[in-house]
Write an enzyme that holds these catalytic residues in place. Structure first.
Site, mmCIF file in Angstrom:
data_model
loop_
_atom_site.group_PDB
_atom_site.id
_atom_site.type_symbol
_atom_site.label_atom_id
_atom_site.label_comp_id
_atom_site.label_asym_id
_atom_site.label_seq_id
_atom_site.Cartn_x
_atom_site.Cartn_y
_atom_site.Cartn_z
ATOM 1 N N CYS A 184 -41.544 -72.974 10.789
ATOM 2 C CA CYS A 184 -41.491 -73.351 9.368
ATOM 3 C C CYS A 184 -40.655 -72.338 8.583
ATOM 4 C CB CYS A 184 -42.909 -73.432 8.796
ATOM 5 S SG CYS A 184 -42.948 -73.593 6.997
ATOM 6 N N CYS A 197 -42.723 -70.403 6.017
ATOM 7 C CA CYS A 197 -43.573 -69.376 6.627
ATOM 8 C C CYS A 197 -42.723 -68.140 6.962
ATOM 9 C CB CYS A 197 -44.248 -69.909 7.890
ATOM 10 S SG CYS A 197 -45.632 -71.028 7.559
ATOM 11 N N ASP A 216 -34.927 -71.121 -5.485
ATOM 12 C CA ASP A 216 -34.462 -72.189 -4.600
ATOM 13 C C ASP A 216 -33.020 -71.903 -4.178
ATOM 14 O OD1 ASP A 216 -35.430 -75.422 -4.178
ATOM 15 O OD2 ASP A 216 -33.321 -74.918 -3.855
ATOM 16 N N HIS A 221 -50.048 -71.977 5.535
ATOM 17 C CA HIS A 221 -49.242 -73.177 5.780
ATOM 18 C C HIS A 221 -50.087 -74.436 5.619
ATOM 19 C CE1 HIS A 221 -45.961 -75.603 7.511
ATOM 20 N NE2 HIS A 221 -46.973 -76.378 7.888
ATOM 21 N N ASN A 272 -43.120 -82.658 -3.969
ATOM 22 C CA ASN A 272 -42.773 -83.857 -3.212
ATOM 23 C C ASN A 272 -43.664 -83.968 -1.990
ATOM 24 O OD1 ASN A 272 -40.546 -84.604 -4.871
ATOM 25 N ND2 ASN A 272 -39.314 -83.015 -3.896
ATOM 26 N N HIS A 294 -43.846 -77.622 4.081
ATOM 27 C CA HIS A 294 -44.774 -76.553 3.686
ATOM 28 C C HIS A 294 -44.919 -76.753 2.182
ATOM 29 C CE1 HIS A 294 -46.077 -72.061 4.051
ATOM 30 N NE2 HIS A 294 -46.340 -72.450 2.804
ATOM 31 N N HIS A 297 -44.838 -76.978 -1.564
ATOM 32 C CA HIS A 297 -44.118 -76.158 -2.537
ATOM 33 C C HIS A 297 -44.050 -76.891 -3.862
ATOM 34 C CE1 HIS A 297 -41.223 -78.506 -0.178
ATOM 35 N NE2 HIS A 297 -40.501 -78.623 -1.284
ATOM 36 N N HIS A 323 -41.882 -77.083 -7.335
ATOM 37 C CA HIS A 323 -40.610 -76.743 -7.975
ATOM 38 C C HIS A 323 -40.899 -76.404 -9.436
ATOM 39 C CE1 HIS A 323 -37.963 -78.640 -4.812
ATOM 40 N NE2 HIS A 323 -39.077 -79.314 -4.576
HETATM 41 P P1 DGP Z 1 -38.169 -80.652 -1.136
HETATM 42 O O1 DGP Z 1 -37.162 -81.749 -1.165
HETATM 43 O O2 DGP Z 1 -39.172 -80.812 -2.226
HETATM 44 O O3 DGP Z 1 -38.790 -80.473 0.235
HETATM 45 O O4 DGP Z 1 -37.384 -79.332 -1.509
HETATM 46 C C1 DGP Z 1 -37.110 -78.303 -0.612
HETATM 47 C C2 DGP Z 1 -36.373 -77.239 -1.381
HETATM 48 O O5 DGP Z 1 -36.331 -76.085 -0.575
HETATM 49 C C3 DGP Z 1 -34.913 -77.592 -1.714
HETATM 50 O O6 DGP Z 1 -34.773 -77.607 -3.132
HETATM 51 C C4 DGP Z 1 -34.096 -76.484 -1.104
HETATM 52 C C5 DGP Z 1 -35.111 -75.404 -0.794
HETATM 53 N N1 DGP Z 1 -34.834 -74.634 0.417
HETATM 54 C C6 DGP Z 1 -34.675 -75.134 1.670
HETATM 55 N N2 DGP Z 1 -34.457 -74.138 2.553
HETATM 56 C C7 DGP Z 1 -34.509 -72.980 1.836
HETATM 57 C C8 DGP Z 1 -34.361 -71.604 2.197
HETATM 58 O O7 DGP Z 1 -34.148 -71.224 3.349
HETATM 59 N N3 DGP Z 1 -34.446 -70.698 1.179
HETATM 60 C C9 DGP Z 1 -34.684 -71.078 -0.120
HETATM 61 N N4 DGP Z 1 -34.752 -70.098 -1.030
HETATM 62 N N5 DGP Z 1 -34.841 -72.366 -0.486
HETATM 63 C C10 DGP Z 1 -34.741 -73.296 0.481
#
Ligand code: DGP
Length: 113
Positions: free
Chosen positions: A4, A7, A30, A46, A87, A98, A100, A102
């Site tokens: 993950c 994680c 993000d 997780h 989401n 995992h 999250h 926004h």
């Molecule tokens: P969702 O579609 O809700 O699963 O959004 C996932 C978000 O995670 C997306 O806006 C981009 C962000 N994201 C994905 N990989 C990484 C990462 O490695 N580092 C950071 N900081 N954000 C990430």
């Protein structure tokens, strides 16, 4: 969970710009911002998405909205306003499994979610 991405961010294996942290939650910027300020809040434990909230400890469930609001305040968004979204699943286009939240702000956001 070993495969993950989030994680790995919790464990420091993948770098992230952390803006707030407690024993139970981490907030970081993000990688692909959809607003001038776009931060993700994740539980250290997780769980795949909001549908698994019941698996979090009572303390974590209680802390979650407080931590999100604290993070928004740290980001200077408490007066101007911000949007919080999460989401779950394919129709919502959840990409990282995992949980999250926004936090989006820093400008007048679109009327549509
Ligand atoms: P969702 O579609 O809700 O699963 O959004 C996932 C978000 O995670 C997306 O806006 C981009 C962000 N994201 C994905 N990989 C990484 C990462 O490695 N580092 C950071 N900081 N954000 C990430």
């Amino acid at each position: 969970m070993s495969d993950c991405i989030f994680c790995k961010i919790v464990g420091g294996e993948i770098p992230a710009e952390v803006v707030h942290r407690t024993d139970r939650f981490v907030a970081f910027r993000d990688i692909s911002p959809k607003a001038p300020i776009h931060v993700l809040v994740i539980p250290v434990q997780h769980v795949a998405s909001i549908t698994e909230s019941a698996a979090l400890s009572a303390e974590a469930r209680q802390e979650m909205p407080v931590f999100i609001a604290e993070t928004a305040t740290i980001l200077g968004l408490d007066n101007s306003g911000y949007r919080v979204a999460t989401n779950h699943g394919d129709d919502a286009r959840q990409a990282v499994h995992h949980m999250h939240w926004h936090i989006l702000g820093g400008d007048l956001l679109s009327e549509s979610m």
